[in-house]
Design an enzyme around this catalytic site. Sequence first.
Site, PDB file in Angstrom:
ATOM      1  N   GLU A 154      -7.049  -7.464  -0.816  1.00  0.00           N
ATOM      2  CA  GLU A 154      -7.690  -7.274   0.492  1.00  0.00           C
ATOM      3  C   GLU A 154      -9.142  -6.870   0.296  1.00  0.00           C
ATOM      4  O   GLU A 154      -9.446  -5.714  -0.004  1.00  0.00           O
ATOM      5  CB  GLU A 154      -6.963  -6.207   1.323  1.00  0.00           C
ATOM      6  CG  GLU A 154      -5.588  -6.638   1.807  1.00  0.00           C
ATOM      7  CD  GLU A 154      -4.974  -5.654   2.793  1.00  0.00           C
ATOM      8  OE1 GLU A 154      -5.706  -4.763   3.297  1.00  0.00           O
ATOM      9  OE2 GLU A 154      -3.764  -5.760   3.052  1.00  0.00           O
ATOM     10  N   GLU A 195       0.816  -1.214   0.000  1.00  0.00           N
ATOM     11  CA  GLU A 195       0.000   0.000   0.000  1.00  0.00           C
ATOM     12  C   GLU A 195       0.855   1.273   0.000  1.00  0.00           C
ATOM     13  O   GLU A 195       0.442   2.307   0.551  1.00  0.00           O
ATOM     14  CB  GLU A 195      -0.956  -0.002   1.200  1.00  0.00           C
ATOM     15  CG  GLU A 195      -1.997  -1.109   1.141  1.00  0.00           C
ATOM     16  CD  GLU A 195      -3.020  -1.035   2.265  1.00  0.00           C
ATOM     17  OE1 GLU A 195      -2.680  -0.494   3.337  1.00  0.00           O
ATOM     18  OE2 GLU A 195      -4.136  -1.512   2.074  1.00  0.00           O
TER      19      GLU A 195
END
Length: 825
Positions: free
Chosen positions: A254, A185
């Site tokens: 995710e 991320e």
Amino acid sequence: MGNQTPTYHLLLLLLVCSYLSSPSLATEVSSDGRAILINGERKLLISGSIHYPRSTAEMWPDLIQKAKQGGLDAIETYIFWDVHEPRYREYNFEGNLDFIRFFKNVQEAGLYGVLRIGPYVCAEWSYGGFPRWLHQMKGIELRTDNDIYKKEMETFTKLIIDMVKKENLLAPQGGPIIITQIENEYGNVQGPYGEKGKEYIKWCAKMAESQDVKVPWIMCQQSDAPPPMINTCNGFYCHRFTPTNPNTPKMWTENWTGWFKAWGGSNPTRPAEDVAYAVARFFETGGTFQNYYMYHGGTNFGRTSGGPYITTSYDYDAPLDEYGNLRQPKWGHLKRLHSALKSMEKVLVNGDNATTNFQDGVWVNKFTSNGDSGCFIVNKNNDDAKVEYEGNTYYVPGWSVSLLPDCKNEAYNTAKVYTQTSIMVPTTVVDSSKLTWEWWSERTRDMLRGKGTFSRKGLAEQLMTSGDASDYLWYMSTIKFGKADLKHKNSFLLSVNTTGHLLHAFFNKKLVGTQYGVDGKYRFVFEAPVRPRKENVVALLSATVGLANYGAYFDLSPTGIVGGPVQLIDTADASRNVSYDMSSNVWSYTTGLTGEEKKMYSDDSPLASKWRSDDIRVNKMFTWYRATFDGPAGDEPLVVDLQGLSKGQAWVNGQSIGRYWANFTAKTDCGDCDYRGEYKPERCRTLCGVPTQHLYHVPRSFLKSSGKNALVLFEEMGGSPVTVSFMKVVIGTVCGSVPEGGKLELECGGSQTITGVEFASFGDGAKGTCPEYSMGSCGAEVRDKVAGVCVGKRSCSVDASASVLGESSCGEGISKRLVVKATCN
């Protein structure tokens, strides 16, 4: 060779089949613009996150098996650098940190593995998973083009890859791991790092490729991922995501099945209908790899929770709850979805698609390949829709997707939940009367007198000073006043500007107040009235509650009372407050607690003989408590209920079960939950107005096989342990609902059986939701008939038909349902 028996040929055939199906065979893994390819064949892959240190090695096989039964193809986990290298070049891969064993368990279950090295993980894990010694290295800058950091990151990454290779765990070696990840991320926070951030990502890709793992590398949320890195999506929904590289597959690493919980917050949940909707939309829009974050959330044992202020429970409303129980209906509803998706695999990964639009927000997406077809009917509106398609009529609820593997018959709809709802109930197995408490008072005398273990000028940053060896750091200094300064001694305030996250303030050996951040805001100003004298000692105990784990430069978020100011303010004349600034004084420091240093939580503590068994000291700060108990029989999940206590840490047989804050009451922000519409963590909250967390997981493997077990508590803020008890977590109530013609299935957990049927209706649908039902406008009360099939059994199934249940009072043309509520014991 001419006289072998038929038995010989049968054995030979079995050996050949066993060899061909052996998981030790090398597997070629690659990717193209549509999917991950296994041995050249495109695959639709469904994965789930289970973090090995958030459970125990003894729990792993059961968790993994339940994931497989739920229809998963793969298990994903981060690698947590901080717990593996807590001190520079000192490694720990034992017990619950044995990730090699974890992946071997994955392989033994016949599943694939996804290895997310990071080594930054975020994950609501303290300091994002970075070891604290990194913070103390001179000249280091984390997650950027910094040679010191890159050297350490590469060293750890190579260590993990070498360990995996040595055990032949990569798919080309015959192992389960088909995907590896570097960084995590970074694209979300890359901007503030500028050009150095861009160079860092290029370096990450080059470094990862040099490891020669021969499986695809991914980068989450990294739109500029350098080839051959695959950019992937994280979030509640990823159907709008498009890979920046058209030659890489659309991957969702995710899918947030719920959300994490913070002290003072209520319980976040995400409806099963919405999770299923998000998954169906992703595959309907060309996705072929999806991972649930989390599939099992687990527990933040020890001091691993991040934040700050994130709870010890990391349940995450996942399909498997914190203790490993099936969360129904989410687990079962998603299992049915996985089965429907798998029946469409060939056309989804290989076929072409065409969309037929109906009313605004309603359409059919048809995939075709080699004469086969599969369809999705999507209704993204909140209102129900009627769809006429290829001669058939379909009723599609609002905010739902119907799956038609043959483009004719509906096999699944994301909003139609036919799986039972299970309500878990904690049941006492060791009550408070069975616990006899001892106590020991934490040694604070030296600190309250201003005596520390080392001194320096000014107010130091807590993490740099303590290395996060403890949540606690004492700051102590003295200030002297002349007679004239004390003219208004009854009007003084002690003022402390802190980045905490919690502060206990003492003035001349007396506690003058405790304060902590509200709504996650850990920077605050503490003020308390004090009455100074000529010579005064200020002693401040700063406590962290999990270090920051996310954001650009999160590693530089200050902790403690760094810089202050710490002032004594004479407020007698409001027009000219006179302040005495102590910030540049010489301050003494002590890291941690005596009880921590002496391991009071362990049976072999050098202070073990100091436990006192006289009248128990309660509601006093800085008190250690110890009680022994017999391990409860059975294998049901075990928790300890710490209501009556305040804030501290807990251990069972020397193993930390985490921080507790048993009296921190959640806000009253709960309300009705409608699965329709885009989900946000603020929605669908439960358990308002009660303590955020008062139950703490005690894994069965923490208990002794024989003899007494020890529970040790450090009570920081003042509470009483006399109401503490142990409970097992079991199913108390099960509910189910199916339409006429369907089959209602109910099941209790473990050795439990169905002991009663409290409600059963066959008609136009009961009013309410589980566990509160009432009869609908028409129908039959059928408790006795359902009880005759189910009571006394661990599981049962009931046909929702008039032939089994009798005719209802509903007229022709009214759709009927069987709705049941039963108890387990």
